[in-house]
Every structure is written in structure tokens, then in C-alpha cells.
Design a protein around this motif. Structure first.
Motif, short mmCIF file in Angstrom:
data_model
loop_
_atom_site.label_atom_id
_atom_site.label_comp_id
_atom_site.label_asym_id
_atom_site.label_seq_id
_atom_site.Cartn_x
_atom_site.Cartn_y
_atom_site.Cartn_z
N GLY A 1 0.79 -1.23 0.00
CA GLY A 1 0.00 0.00 0.00
C GLY A 1 0.82 1.27 0.00
N LYS A 2 2.13 1.14 -0.15
CA LYS A 2 2.99 2.31 -0.07
C LYS A 2 3.54 2.74 -1.42
N GLY A 3 3.22 1.99 -2.47
CA GLY A 3 3.74 2.31 -3.79
C GLY A 3 2.72 2.93 -4.71
N GLY A 4 1.49 2.42 -4.62
CA GLY A 4 0.44 2.94 -5.49
C GLY A 4 0.59 2.47 -6.93
N SER A 5 -0.16 3.12 -7.79
CA SER A 5 -0.25 2.70 -9.19
C SER A 5 1.09 2.63 -9.90
N MET A 6 1.99 3.53 -9.60
CA MET A 6 3.24 3.61 -10.36
C MET A 6 4.37 2.75 -9.81
N HIS A 7 4.13 2.05 -8.70
CA HIS A 7 5.23 1.31 -8.07
C HIS A 7 4.80 -0.09 -7.65
N LEU A 8 4.32 -0.86 -8.60
CA LEU A 8 3.97 -2.26 -8.33
C LEU A 8 5.24 -3.10 -8.42
N PHE A 9 5.52 -3.87 -7.38
CA PHE A 9 6.68 -4.77 -7.38
C PHE A 9 6.21 -6.17 -7.01
N ASP A 10 6.81 -7.19 -7.60
CA ASP A 10 6.49 -8.56 -7.24
C ASP A 10 7.78 -9.38 -7.31
N ALA A 11 8.53 -9.34 -6.22
CA ALA A 11 9.83 -10.01 -6.18
C ALA A 11 9.70 -11.51 -6.41
N GLU A 12 8.59 -12.10 -5.95
CA GLU A 12 8.39 -13.54 -6.10
C GLU A 12 8.40 -13.95 -7.58
N ARG A 13 7.95 -13.05 -8.44
CA ARG A 13 7.89 -13.36 -9.88
C ARG A 13 8.95 -12.61 -10.68
N ASN A 14 9.99 -12.11 -9.99
CA ASN A 14 11.08 -11.37 -10.66
C ASN A 14 10.58 -10.15 -11.42
N PHE A 15 9.47 -9.59 -10.95
CA PHE A 15 9.00 -8.32 -11.52
C PHE A 15 9.61 -7.20 -10.70
N LEU A 16 10.58 -6.50 -11.31
CA LEU A 16 11.37 -5.51 -10.57
C LEU A 16 10.74 -4.13 -10.56
N GLY A 17 9.47 -4.12 -10.87
CA GLY A 17 8.69 -2.94 -10.56
C GLY A 17 8.36 -1.97 -11.66
N GLY A 18 7.42 -1.12 -11.29
CA GLY A 18 7.11 0.04 -12.09
C GLY A 18 7.92 1.20 -11.53
#
Length: 317
Positions: A93-110
Motif C-alpha cells: 500500500g505504499k507504492g500505489g499505481s506507479m510502483h507495483l513490485f512482485d519479487a516472487e515473480r522477478n518483476f522488478l517494478g514500475g
């Protein structure tokens, strides 16, 4: 590609479209704050490209990244909760629309700074080589980022050091409200790859199978020969730059003409014509996806706000 995979690609594109339509609705209701950049119209790029990589490869994107997160498999409910700023969001809840991260899936973010993540992708490519691994990095960014210095510095180093990075420019023809032709000298972007002695190619971003095929070839080069690639993927966003943009810098005629190339509509027509997808199956899929999106909103609505003690966590200075 077998029928099951084709249908799954269509399903992912439809999920992104319906998810974003609901996100727009929630934004207008005041449930989502801050900036919100929709991906509607560009779905074929994320789905086609991510279908060409392995699960242990890396993906990094700009601030228009809801579609990339969904395509890589991040749970819709966690993305919606993040848009709502709730504690159950994918970035707590601290990133919002522009900062989605998913380390489990190697998605290094927006990443919110235009072009700011391009050198990060280059660094990940360096780390892969340093550790002797064979993963690759897909780095997505918009046409405006091609004019930044870090784009050119990154491609220079990636070529010199033979880094396994595929730089994917999603050219939707507008950097915010400025047409590419008014902002860029030499708007045939894919030709810029020649300056760095790496492959550069033009891709139809409204055709999910062409994206998959051309990104797949680039991935093979990067994985086995350590050769980076720059792809200019021409697409179109049907909405404004962000939810606060009425997009008055382009005509209705232009948008309507582009809608004839809607990647979801044309792909559906192709699958039906080839007997791979039926109208009945499509209706089932619509219901299933509508339920997923509604459940995501309900999850976000009922989730708690981040507690105050989280305010100073995850802060680096």
C-alpha cells in the motif's frame, strides 16, 4: 503455438482490459488516489513479450505497468489493493499505481521517473553475467524515454559488455501530450540501435503474436549469445496519458481509426475464424474475468490501511 496457449494469451489481454476499466471506474469514484496511467490499447505488448520468457527471467517497467504485472501473474486482488493504498497491496500500500513490485515473480517494478529504470535493467543484465547465469531482462519503457541520456548510456554499455537485456520501447506516439514527431529528431526509433551495434527491429504492437515471435528471437540471442536488442513496438493508448488527461491534443477521428486495430478485438476475430475460440467460450471467459475483477475490488475495499508504524519501513536514504 498450441490452442491452449493462444487462448491463455487472449484471456490475459482481456483480464488486463477489464481490470483497467474497473480501475478507471474506481478512480472516478475517488477510491484510488494519486496518478493512474492506464494501459488500455497496449495489452498485446506486455502479454506477447512476457509469453516469450521463462519464469526465472526478469521484467522491469515504467509507471504504466498494471498490464505487465498482470501478465507476469501477479494476483489481481493484490494489484487492486495497491491502487487503493491498502496494506494487502503488492507493495504494502505504499507504492500505489506507479510502483507495483512482485519479487516472487522477478518483476522488478514500475518506476515513475521517465527512463529512470533503464540503467537498472542494464545493471541486472550485468549481474546475470557476473553470476554466470543464463537469464534475460525485459525492460519496457515509453517513447519519451528514448530521448533521455540514460537510454543511450545503457545501450552503449549493454553492447560493450554483451548484456542479456531486451530494451522494449512501447511507442504509443505521444510523450504525455506531445506527439513523437514534435519531440524526437529521427522518429524511426529502432534505427537508433545501429549507433550501438546491436539488433534493432520494428514490431507491430497491436499484434500479440508478432510481439511474441520477435521478442522470442531477441530472448534467444540474449540468452545464448549475450547480445542485447532494442525493439520499437508501435502501439496506441486509447485513453489519455493518465486519468487526469482529457487527451485533447488528438482528434476523435484519429482515436477511432486506431480503435479499428484494437489488439483484443482483432485477436478474438482471428481465434474465432480459426475455430480456436467460440462465442460460447468467450462468454464464459468474460464472466470468469468479471468475477475476478469484482473480487479484487471487494478484497481492496475490505483490506486495512497500512499502519502508521510502517511509515519509516522500506525507506532508504
Amino acid at each position: 503455438m498450441d490452442s491452449e496457449k493462444l487462448i491463455e494469451m487472449y484471456r490475459q489481454m482481456l483480464l488486463i482490459r477489464r481490470f483497467e476499466e474497473k480501475a478507471a471506474e474506481m478512480y472516478m469514484m475517488g477510491k484510488i488516489g494519486g496518478f493512474c496511467h492506464l494501459y488500455i490499447g497496449q495489452e498485446a505488448v506486455a502479454v506477447g513479450a512476457i509469453a516469450a520468457i521463462r519464469k526465472d527471467d526478469y521484467v522491469i517497467a515504467s509507471y504504466r505497468e498494471h498490464g505487465h504485472a498482470l501478465a507476469i501473474g501477479t494476483e489481481p486482488r493484490k494489484i487492486m489493493a495497491e491502487l487503493f493504498g491498502k496494506a494487502t497491496g503488492i507493495s504494502r500500500g505504499k507504492g500505489g499505481s506507479m510502483h507495483l513490485f512482485d519479487a516472487e515473480r522477478n518483476f522488478l517494478g514500475g518506476h515513475a521517473i521517465v527512463g529512470g529504470h533503464i540503467p537498472l535493467a542494464t545493471g541486472v543484465g550485468f549481474a546475470i553475467n557476473y553470476e554466470g547465469k543464463d537469464q534475460v531482462v525485459l525492460c519496457f519503457f515509453g517513447d519519451g524515454a528514448v530521448n533521455t541520456g540514460v537510454f543511450h548510456e545503457s545501450l552503449n554499455l549493454a553492447s560493450l559488455w554483451k548484456l542479456p537485456v531486451i530494451y522494449i520501447c512501447e511507442n504509443n506516439f505521444y510523450g504525455m501530450g506531445t506527439a513523437v514527431t514534435r519531440a524526437m529528431a529521427g522518429p524511426e526509433m529502432y534505427l537508433k540501435a545501429k549507433a550501438y551495434d546491436i539488433p534493432g527491429e520494428l514490431v507491430d504492437g497491436m499484434n500479440v503474436l508478432e510481439v511474441w515471435e520477435k521478442v522470442g528471437k531477441a530472448v534467444e540471442r540474449a540468452r545464448h549469445e549475450k547480445i542485447p536488442t532494442f525493439l520499437e513496438v508501435r502501439t496506441y493508448r486509447f485513453r489519455g496519458h493518465s486519468m487526469s488527461d482529457p487527451a485533447q491534443y488528438r482528434t476523435k477521428e484519429e482515436v477511432n481509426e486506431q480503435r479499428k486495430r484494437d489488439p483484443i478485438v482483432t485477436f478474438k476475430q482471428k481465434l474465432i475464424a480459426e475455430g480456436i475460440l467460440s462465442e460460447e467460450k468467450f462468454e464464459e471467459m468474460e464472466k470468469e474475468i468479471k468475477a475476478i475483477v469484482e473480487e479484487a475490488v471487494e478484497f481492496a475495499e475490505k483490506s486495512p490501511e497500512p499502519p502508521e508504524e510502517w511509515l519509516y519501513e522500506d525507506v532508504y536514504a
